[in-house]
Write an enzyme that holds these catalytic residues in place. Structure first.
Site, PDB file in Angstrom:
ATOM      1  N   GLU A 158     105.581  33.423   0.873  1.00 26.30           N
ATOM      2  CA  GLU A 158     106.574  32.367   1.060  1.00 26.30           C
ATOM      3  C   GLU A 158     105.961  31.021   1.415  1.00 26.30           C
ATOM      4  O   GLU A 158     106.556  29.973   1.163  1.00 26.30           O
ATOM      5  CB  GLU A 158     107.588  32.785   2.124  1.00 26.30           C
ATOM      6  CG  GLU A 158     108.548  33.865   1.654  1.00 26.30           C
ATOM      7  CD  GLU A 158     109.316  33.431   0.398  1.00 26.30           C
ATOM      8  OE1 GLU A 158     109.835  32.297   0.373  1.00 26.30           O
ATOM      9  OE2 GLU A 158     109.386  34.219  -0.544  1.00 26.30           O
ATOM     10  N   GLY A 159     104.771  31.045   1.992  1.00 28.91           N
ATOM     11  CA  GLY A 159     104.081  29.788   2.250  1.00 28.91           C
ATOM     12  C   GLY A 159     103.764  29.062   0.961  1.00 28.91           C
ATOM     13  O   GLY A 159     103.981  27.844   0.838  1.00 28.91           O
ATOM     14  N   HIS A 160     103.248  29.788  -0.020  1.00 29.68           N
ATOM     15  CA  HIS A 160     102.979  29.187  -1.338  1.00 29.68           C
ATOM     16  C   HIS A 160     104.274  28.697  -1.980  1.00 29.68           C
ATOM     17  O   HIS A 160     104.321  27.604  -2.558  1.00 29.68           O
ATOM     18  CB  HIS A 160     102.328  30.218  -2.271  1.00 29.68           C
ATOM     19  CG  HIS A 160     100.973  30.670  -1.855  1.00 29.68           C
ATOM     20  ND1 HIS A 160     100.730  31.946  -1.412  1.00 29.68           N
ATOM     21  CD2 HIS A 160      99.783  30.028  -1.812  1.00 29.68           C
ATOM     22  CE1 HIS A 160      99.439  32.075  -1.135  1.00 29.68           C
ATOM     23  NE2 HIS A 160      98.841  30.923  -1.362  1.00 29.68           N
ATOM     24  N   MET A 213      95.091  30.795  -4.965  1.00 34.53           N
ATOM     25  CA  MET A 213      94.231  31.899  -5.371  1.00 34.53           C
ATOM     26  C   MET A 213      95.052  33.165  -5.615  1.00 34.53           C
ATOM     27  O   MET A 213      94.514  34.272  -5.669  1.00 34.53           O
ATOM     28  CB  MET A 213      93.140  32.158  -4.330  1.00 34.53           C
ATOM     29  CG  MET A 213      92.134  31.021  -4.245  1.00 34.53           C
ATOM     30  SD  MET A 213      90.494  31.519  -3.694  1.00 34.53           S
ATOM     31  CE  MET A 213      90.837  32.179  -2.077  1.00 34.53           C
ATOM     32  N   LYS A 251      98.058  24.716   6.956  1.00 30.97           N
ATOM     33  CA  LYS A 251      97.282  25.756   7.630  1.00 30.97           C
ATOM     34  C   LYS A 251      95.788  25.532   7.422  1.00 30.97           C
ATOM     35  O   LYS A 251      94.983  25.754   8.318  1.00 30.97           O
ATOM     36  CB  LYS A 251      97.673  27.147   7.124  1.00 30.97           C
ATOM     37  CG  LYS A 251      96.903  28.280   7.823  1.00 30.97           C
ATOM     38  CD  LYS A 251      97.340  29.641   7.360  1.00 30.97           C
ATOM     39  CE  LYS A 251      96.831  29.956   5.970  1.00 30.97           C
ATOM     40  NZ  LYS A 251      95.354  30.189   5.963  1.00 30.97           N
TER      41      LYS A 251
END
Length: 282
Positions: A35-37, A30, A152
């Protein structure tokens, strides 16, 4: 790196890539990337190889937001997102407008009615219908061989896997580990909403997961007993309000009454106006 904003050009390019035997890896987001993406993009790239087509979608999906939720204020920064995608080696961003995905008189939805009943589904009753619908649409538009989701959102990933199996989507689902800040807070686009004090108190989600893991280290613990301990821990943070905490079988998502090693724990907490979620295998 290309940016495509319409369905038909995206489909044509995807079908052409498939015809030329090019693997398509897909990371749906979205936007307001972190950094997770980026870690999901790297996982997809490793799976499809240097010659594969890596596609990231950026679309704030209105159908997964209830009327009282933060659709209108959801953070956006497309220029920054584009730079992050380019640096991560993304080949194509699919970034449609809502009317391109949901044209006038749109009335078709996908519902999963088992895994979606509790936890997020209980707190946000219309949420997963919006999630499964948009992911199903994106799979038809992007035509990926594989798609990568973050751990997550454990319940969401499980529902997507169930949908893919039940509806025979020819897509491999990969669930990648949660990426955390140095203090343990799971990376999330909504972390931007937190005030400095709320940001400090937000670590209580990770602390609760760690506490539960320690509690079951020496053997099973009654669900009611552990639930009460977690409530007491959350109550120590004045800005934190517990939405839910649940302990369940990670394969079936069924609630367990005795919490032991291998049980999955999920938690949702509100800090001011911000609602955060996290989970872990104990």
């Amino acid at each position: 790196m290309r940016v495509i904003r319409s369905v038909k050009p995206m489909q044509r390019l995807a079908l052409s890539a498939r015809e030329s035997k090019r693997l398509i890896g897909f990371v749906p987001t979205m936007g307001f990337l972190h950094e997770g993406h980026v870690s999901l993009m790297h996982v997809a790239r490793r799976k499809i190889g240097p010659k594969g087509l890596l596609v990231v979608s950026i679309f704030v999906n209105p159908t997964q937001f209830a009327p009282h939720e933060d659709l209108s204020s959801y953070p956006k920064d497309f220029d920054r997102d584009r730079k992050l995608c380019r640096a991560a080696g993304v080949d194509l961003i699919f970034a449609p407008e809502p009317e391109e995905i949901y044209p006038p008189n749109y009335s078709t939805f996908i519902e999963e009615n088992s895994f979606s009943c509790g936890m997020e589904g209980g707190s946000r009753p219309t949420h997963f219908r919006g999630v499964t619908t948009i992911v199903g649409k994106l799979f038809n538009i992007v035509q990926p061989h594989l798609a990568v989701f973050g751990a997550k959102d454990f319940q969401q990933a499980a529902i997507i896997e169930k949908m893919v199996k039940d509806l025979s989507f020819p897509v491999q689902i990969i669930v990648s580990d949660t990426v955390r800040e140095p203090d343990g807070l799971a990376m999330s686009s909504r972390n931007k909403y937190l005030s400095p004090d709320e940001r400090i108190q937000a670590t209580v989600l990770h602390e609760a997961l760690q506490y539960a893991s320690k509690m079951v280290k020496d053997g099973p613990v009654k669900r009611a007993e552990l639930l009460e301990k977690i409530k007491q821990l959350i109550a120590l943070r004045p800005a934190a309000q517990l939405d839910y905490v649940e302990f369940f079988n990670p394969e079936t998502l069924r609630v367990v009454q005795k919490v032991a090693r291998g049980t999955q724990m999920a938690i949702a907490v509100r800090l001011g106006k911000t609602r955060l979620i996290d989970n872990a295998r104990l």
